[in-house]
Design a protein around this motif. Sequence first.
Motif, short mmCIF file in Angstrom:
data_model
loop_
_atom_site.label_atom_id
_atom_site.label_comp_id
_atom_site.label_asym_id
_atom_site.label_seq_id
_atom_site.Cartn_x
_atom_site.Cartn_y
_atom_site.Cartn_z
N ILE A 1 0.69 -1.13 0.11
CA ILE A 1 0.02 0.17 -0.04
C ILE A 1 0.83 1.17 -0.07
N VAL A 2 0.45 2.27 -0.90
CA VAL A 2 1.31 3.57 -0.96
C VAL A 2 0.23 4.62 -0.27
N LEU A 3 0.52 5.32 0.67
CA LEU A 3 -0.42 5.97 1.41
C LEU A 3 -0.03 7.72 0.96
N ALA A 4 -1.19 8.33 0.36
CA ALA A 4 -0.85 9.74 0.17
C ALA A 4 -1.76 10.68 0.52
N THR A 5 -2.58 10.14 1.85
CA THR A 5 -3.68 10.79 2.32
C THR A 5 -3.32 12.12 3.05
N SER A 6 -4.21 12.63 3.71
CA SER A 6 -3.96 13.57 4.69
C SER A 6 -3.40 13.30 5.99
N ALA A 7 -2.32 14.00 6.38
CA ALA A 7 -1.55 13.34 7.66
C ALA A 7 -2.29 13.02 8.67
N PRO A 8 -3.49 13.27 9.13
CA PRO A 8 -4.10 12.78 10.53
C PRO A 8 -4.67 11.46 10.21
N VAL A 9 -4.94 10.84 9.06
CA VAL A 9 -5.41 9.69 9.01
C VAL A 9 -4.12 8.63 8.44
N HIS A 10 -2.84 9.04 8.34
CA HIS A 10 -1.99 8.31 8.14
C HIS A 10 -1.72 7.07 8.89
N PHE A 11 -1.92 7.39 10.36
CA PHE A 11 -1.84 6.34 11.37
C PHE A 11 -2.81 5.24 11.28
N PRO A 12 -4.20 5.41 11.21
CA PRO A 12 -5.44 4.24 11.30
C PRO A 12 -5.04 3.59 9.88
N LEU A 13 -4.92 4.30 8.77
CA LEU A 13 -4.79 3.71 7.52
C LEU A 13 -3.45 2.94 7.38
N GLY A 14 -2.46 3.27 7.98
CA GLY A 14 -1.22 2.81 7.86
C GLY A 14 -1.38 1.42 8.56
N LEU A 15 -1.69 1.45 9.92
CA LEU A 15 -2.03 0.46 10.90
C LEU A 15 -2.67 -0.61 10.08
N ALA A 16 -3.88 -0.34 9.58
CA ALA A 16 -4.65 -1.39 9.00
C ALA A 16 -4.20 -2.03 7.67
N ALA A 17 -3.24 -1.38 6.93
CA ALA A 17 -2.47 -2.11 6.03
C ALA A 17 -1.59 -3.01 6.49
N LEU A 18 -0.84 -2.61 7.55
CA LEU A 18 0.17 -3.48 8.03
C LEU A 18 -0.42 -4.83 8.48
N GLN A 19 -1.50 -4.56 9.23
CA GLN A 19 -2.13 -5.53 9.88
C GLN A 19 -2.93 -6.53 9.00
N ALA A 20 -3.02 -5.95 7.91
CA ALA A 20 -3.53 -6.72 6.71
C ALA A 20 -2.60 -7.61 6.00
N GLY A 21 -1.24 -7.45 6.43
CA GLY A 21 -0.06 -7.99 5.84
C GLY A 21 0.62 -7.69 4.66
N LYS A 22 0.13 -6.02 4.42
CA LYS A 22 0.66 -5.40 3.13
C LYS A 22 2.07 -4.59 3.54
N ASP A 23 2.96 -4.63 2.98
CA ASP A 23 4.22 -3.61 2.82
C ASP A 23 3.60 -2.28 2.94
N LEU A 24 4.24 -1.30 3.25
CA LEU A 24 3.60 0.04 3.61
C LEU A 24 4.54 1.18 3.04
N TYR A 25 4.29 2.06 2.03
CA TYR A 25 4.77 3.29 1.94
C TYR A 25 3.87 4.53 2.44
N VAL A 26 4.45 5.36 3.38
CA VAL A 26 3.55 6.31 3.92
C VAL A 26 4.12 7.71 3.46
N GLU A 27 3.37 8.90 2.82
CA GLU A 27 4.10 9.98 2.86
C GLU A 27 4.30 10.70 4.12
N LYS A 28 5.18 11.46 4.03
CA LYS A 28 5.42 12.33 5.41
C LYS A 28 4.23 13.39 5.60
N PRO A 29 4.31 13.51 6.68
CA PRO A 29 4.85 12.98 7.90
C PRO A 29 4.32 11.76 8.13
#
Length: 339
Positions: A69-97
């Motif tokens: 998963i590549v996350l380029a959403t707004s910063a406040p949702v990086h954590f919940p969306l990123g955590l969901a991706a990792l828990q689903a077994g996906k590698d993760l690229y998250v934009e800064k911050p």
Amino acid sequence: MTPVRIALAGIGGWGRNLARHFGTLHDVQLRYLCDRSQHRLDEFVGRFADTQLTTDYAGVLADPAVDAIVLATSAPVHFPLGLAALQAGKDLYVEKPMTLRVDEAQALIDAARARDRILMVGHLLVYHPAVRALRELAGAGELGRIHQLHAQRLNLGTVRPDENVAWDLALHDLAAILFVLGDEPVEVSARGYAVVPGGIEEVAFLTIAFAGGAVAHLHASWLDPVKTRRLTVIGDRAMAVFDDLADPADRLRVFDKGFAVTSGPGGAAVIATRDGGAARSLPLASADTLRLECSHFADCVRTRRMPLSDGREGLRVIRVLAAADASMKAGGAPVSLRE
């Protein structure tokens, strides 16, 4: 070579750039573009072959054919969306911050480690040829002992509602400075200024002290008339200036200038300066930095090697920015990063 199967979530301004690169890399299959806005998705109809457009993020995570998963959403949702991706077994690229809180950044690192997943943060300057060259110069000792670094990232730009200018602009230079020095920050002091009292700081000044004795000064502003993107590194043997807005042939210049502490009259310490003449420009690769970053992520997913800007680097940046926020609230008082 089996392509890395990627889903991109968030196709706003920066997400469009990521889509352009991930959608055209030869070793990547862009399986999904995901966004809350159907209007944004409609703009990509037919743009990339075999790419599905969807508003269903949970459905994307449930697809076993998605590797990362590549996350380029707004910063406040990086954590919940990123955590969901990792828990689903996906590698993760998250934009800064990476996140907006230290504990959330650590939670993403822990989740990636627990599932043996790749976690990479979009610290673009780490992949810039000039910053890579600065790191090599520093590591080889060509600049001597580095005493100070000065970064300016200024323009008359968009004021963000979710994060102050340090989190938006200074973050770039902070990530680059941490990469170049390879040293640990130990103390931060910062002042921030907001046009609207109690509002988001549009101008920020950060001073960061490092364990090895170097000091970095960062100036970031959304309210400046002249766009500036400059990083200066002051060593006692030589000095370097990276100007990202200069002519490509002159973006990284090394100055044969330095200084040394000697004994003066009565044994008092005196600083003697040395000026060796004109600067030399270092040749740099002409590749698109964002494309290099995207390709690096795909390669890390394929080979399982650690990204240059992994979760630990993301956490180091977040810790400094959180300390800077605390210092701003305390009127510029220093905040220690020593554990």
